[in-house]
Scaffold this motif. Sequence first.
Motif, PDB file in Angstrom:
ATOM      1  N   TYR A 189       9.133  -9.517  -1.839  1.00  6.39           N
ATOM      2  CA  TYR A 189       8.124 -10.467  -1.399  1.00  6.39           C
ATOM      3  C   TYR A 189       7.777 -11.548  -2.418  1.00  6.39           C
ATOM      4  CZ  TYR A 189       7.630  -7.287   2.468  1.00  6.39           C
ATOM      5  OH  TYR A 189       7.884  -6.506   3.562  1.00  6.39           O
ATOM      6  N   VAL A 190       8.221 -11.412  -3.658  1.00 11.58           N
ATOM      7  CA  VAL A 190       7.936 -12.440  -4.659  1.00 11.58           C
ATOM      8  C   VAL A 190       9.231 -13.109  -5.114  1.00 11.58           C
ATOM      9  CG1 VAL A 190       6.926 -12.921  -6.914  1.00 11.58           C
ATOM     10  CG2 VAL A 190       5.837 -11.268  -5.410  1.00 11.58           C
ATOM     11  N   VAL A 191      10.161 -12.346  -5.663  1.00 16.09           N
ATOM     12  CA  VAL A 191      11.395 -12.921  -6.212  1.00 16.09           C
ATOM     13  C   VAL A 191      12.243 -13.554  -5.119  1.00 16.09           C
ATOM     14  CG1 VAL A 191      13.539 -12.406  -7.436  1.00 16.09           C
ATOM     15  CG2 VAL A 191      11.392 -11.350  -8.179  1.00 16.09           C
ATOM     16  N   PHE A 231       0.829  -1.208   0.000  1.00 16.47           N
ATOM     17  CA  PHE A 231       0.000   0.000   0.000  1.00 16.47           C
ATOM     18  C   PHE A 231       0.866   1.263   0.000  1.00 16.47           C
ATOM     19  CE2 PHE A 231      -2.018   3.436   2.396  1.00 16.47           C
ATOM     20  CZ  PHE A 231      -3.089   3.703   1.561  1.00 16.47           C
ATOM     21  N   LEU A 232       1.846   1.301   0.910  1.00 15.58           N
ATOM     22  CA  LEU A 232       2.721   2.478   0.979  1.00 15.58           C
ATOM     23  C   LEU A 232       3.527   2.645  -0.304  1.00 15.58           C
ATOM     24  CD1 LEU A 232       3.992   2.292   4.668  1.00 15.58           C
ATOM     25  CD2 LEU A 232       2.396   3.944   3.685  1.00 15.58           C
ATOM     26  N   GLY A 233       4.002   1.532  -0.862  1.00 12.71           N
ATOM     27  CA  GLY A 233       4.757   1.596  -2.119  1.00 12.71           C
ATOM     28  C   GLY A 233       3.925   2.170  -3.253  1.00 12.71           C
ATOM     29  N   LEU A 234       2.684   1.712  -3.372  1.00 10.68           N
ATOM     30  CA  LEU A 234       1.801   2.249  -4.415  1.00 10.68           C
ATOM     31  C   LEU A 234       1.526   3.734  -4.183  1.00 10.68           C
ATOM     32  CD1 LEU A 234      -0.693  -0.735  -4.684  1.00 10.68           C
ATOM     33  CD2 LEU A 234       0.994  -0.035  -6.407  1.00 10.68           C
ATOM     34  N   LEU A 235       1.316   4.105  -2.929  1.00 14.85           N
ATOM     35  CA  LEU A 235       1.100   5.510  -2.586  1.00 14.85           C
ATOM     36  C   LEU A 235       2.317   6.361  -2.945  1.00 14.85           C
ATOM     37  CD1 LEU A 235      -0.631   7.719  -1.149  1.00 14.85           C
ATOM     38  CD2 LEU A 235       0.584   7.071   0.947  1.00 14.85           C
ATOM     39  N   THR A 278       9.357   2.480  -8.702  1.00 10.75           N
ATOM     40  CA  THR A 278      10.476   1.903  -7.952  1.00 10.75           C
ATOM     41  C   THR A 278      10.031   1.206  -6.671  1.00 10.75           C
ATOM     42  OG1 THR A 278      11.723   3.800  -8.765  1.00 10.75           O
ATOM     43  CG2 THR A 278      12.810   2.418  -7.169  1.00 10.75           C
ATOM     44  N   PHE A 279       9.124   1.807  -5.931  1.00 10.57           N
ATOM     45  CA  PHE A 279       8.664   1.197  -4.675  1.00 10.57           C
ATOM     46  C   PHE A 279       7.942  -0.128  -4.949  1.00 10.57           C
ATOM     47  CE2 PHE A 279       9.243   5.540  -3.196  1.00 10.57           C
ATOM     48  CZ  PHE A 279       9.748   5.348  -1.922  1.00 10.57           C
ATOM     49  N   THR A 280       7.121  -0.153  -5.992  1.00 13.18           N
ATOM     50  CA  THR A 280       6.390  -1.371  -6.332  1.00 13.18           C
ATOM     51  C   THR A 280       7.340  -2.452  -6.833  1.00 13.18           C
ATOM     52  OG1 THR A 280       4.485  -0.003  -6.902  1.00 13.18           O
ATOM     53  CG2 THR A 280       4.462  -2.290  -7.672  1.00 13.18           C
ATOM     54  N   ILE A 281       8.331  -2.069  -7.599  1.00  9.48           N
ATOM     55  CA  ILE A 281       9.339  -3.028  -8.068  1.00  9.48           C
ATOM     56  C   ILE A 281      10.086  -3.615  -6.878  1.00  9.48           C
ATOM     57  CG2 ILE A 281      11.513  -3.258  -9.343  1.00  9.48           C
ATOM     58  CD1 ILE A 281      10.336  -1.155 -11.328  1.00  9.48           C
ATOM     59  N   MET A 282      10.436  -2.784  -5.918  1.00  6.08           N
ATOM     60  CA  MET A 282      11.145  -3.270  -4.728  1.00  6.08           C
ATOM     61  C   MET A 282      10.263  -4.206  -3.916  1.00  6.08           C
ATOM     62  SD  MET A 282      13.905  -3.365  -3.107  1.00  6.08           S
ATOM     63  CE  MET A 282      14.574  -3.650  -1.482  1.00  6.08           C
ATOM     64  N   ALA A 306      18.352   0.349  -2.766  1.00  4.26           N
ATOM     65  CA  ALA A 306      17.086   0.769  -3.365  1.00  4.26           C
ATOM     66  C   ALA A 306      16.826   2.252  -3.107  1.00  4.26           C
ATOM     67  CB  ALA A 306      15.940  -0.078  -2.811  1.00  4.26           C
ATOM     68  N   GLY A 307      17.233   2.750  -1.944  1.00  4.53           N
ATOM     69  CA  GLY A 307      17.087   4.171  -1.639  1.00  4.53           C
ATOM     70  C   GLY A 307      17.885   5.047  -2.600  1.00  4.53           C
TER      71      GLY A 307
END
Length: 100
Positions: free
Chosen positions: A86-88, A13-17, A77-81, A59-60
């Motif tokens: 959590y997936v890769v 949620f925060l990443g998407l935001l 970038t946040f969504t990619i991270m 990442a920062g």
Amino acid sequence: MSTLKDHKLRNLFLGLLFDGIGMLSFVIPGIGEFSDVIWAPVAGWLMTRLYKGKIGRAAGVITFIEEMLPGLDIVPTFTIMWFYTYVVKSVKKEEFISAK
């Protein structure tokens, strides 16, 4: 007590935001470039708060550079991270465990 699932959803949620905030500079031409000067260091810092350790610091830095360079605000970038964390990494961890 926070569970891993809660942590994952919060970070998503925060990443998407945060990706949405970063993309807002496209909405107002001219002002967007100025807002990137403010948003880039904030976004880099937020990335290090969401993801700890070396990977979070890397990442920062990437987030800071991506936000500073014109035209790259569209990169989530946040969504990619989040996807990487959590997936890769999760798939790699499962493969390592099953290989034992």
